[in-house]
Design a protein around this motif. Structure first.
Motif: not given
Length: 288
Positions: A7-12, A17-26
């Motif tokens: 099975a292929p490895a899970w990737e977001p 990824r956009e949500r995670d980047a927004f949380r990090r910036r905030r």
């Protein structure tokens, strides 16, 4: 099997990824704003103090580095007495307050004298200011000359701390015991447990977990109030600072004593907040 495709490895996803980047910036922006506002506030407060007309005199009287270095060993030695008083009194308070809480929660008309005795104890020692109780026991206790009891001010000062704090901590324990749902008691009785076994194996373990954060707060308060025994002449950190101050009327030793007390209480307070959040007490405060 080796022939089956893996099975292929899970990737977001791109959205994740956009949500995670927004949380990090905030989070980064919030940290920068908090740092900037704190720096500005502390800077303004420091400037207001340093620019005041009496700052030089205050600095000479309260923040003399040479006086701080000279008085530090004596104040530190006195602080070691405060720590020992806190530890010994904490154990005695724990035992006495738990006994009083059980007395106040025991059921049945036969146990009414126990409930009455526990209620009177809590009402009396919660109503007496700790400083007044220290004077009453510290000066009146040795005058009684009771057989087998020491006459030292340290003993009677510790007795006052234990009696006063036990009244408050007993109410914390009582609240924890009464917060356990009655079905837990009934389940224990259905299993054939006696009242004492039910209390020890079912009720108290649940109550202990619920009241541990406020108990740790009381421990922090006890650590500070242990310095009140200085009014009886016991040479603790505060009394040692008073002795050093009396040599030249420079109050820097009091600042040294306050700094040492803060070095003890802040780690204990942060540990209390951390444990409270871990237990689910989300309104217990925190680092920020």
């Amino acid at each position: 099997m080796s022939g089956q495709p893996t099975a292929p490895a899970w990737e977001p996803s791109a959205v994740q990824r956009e949500r995670d980047a927004f949380r990090r910036r905030r989070t980064l922006r919030s940290a920068l704003v908090a740092f900037a506002s704190t720096t500005v506030l502390l800077g303004l407060a420091g400037w207001a103090v340093v620019s005041s007309p009496g700052w030089e005199r205050v600095q000479e009287t309260y923040f003399d580095w040479d006086k701080a270095v000279d008085s530090f060993p004596a104040v530190l030695d006195g602080l070691w007495l405060n720590i020992r008083v806190m530890l010994i009194c904490a154990v005695l308070i724990l035992l006495l307050s738990l006994t009083i809480a059980v007395m106040r929660t025991v059921r049945g008309p036969v146990a009414f004298p126990l409930r009455l005795l526990g209620t009177v104890y809590v009402d009396v020692f919660r109503g007496l200011p700790l400083l007044l109780l220290l004077f009453l026991l510290g000066f009146g206790g040795p005058a009684l000359d009771l057989a087998g009891l020491p006459r030292s001010a340290l003993f009677w000062g510790c007795a006052a701390l234990v009696l006063s704090y036990s009244a408050y901590v007993a109410e914390v324990f009582r609240a924890g015991i009464e917060s356990v749902h009655p079905s837990q008691r009934l389940a224990g009785r259905a299993l054939g447990l006696s009242y004492a076994q039910n209390l020890r194996l079912v009720v108290l373990p649940q109550a202990w977990r619920r009241v541990l954060p406020p108990l740790m707060n009381d421990l922090v308060s006890l650590q500070k109030d242990s310095g009140l025994i200085a009014v009886l002449g016991v040479v603790d950190a505060i009394q040692a600072a008073r002795i050093e101050t009396a040599k030249d009327f420079n109050y820097t030793p009091y600042v040294v004593a306050g700094f040492l007390f803060i070095c003890l209480t802040i780690p204990m307070a942060r540990a209390t907040d951390w444990f409270a959040r871990k237990q689910g007490f989300h309104g217990a405060g925190g680092m920020l």
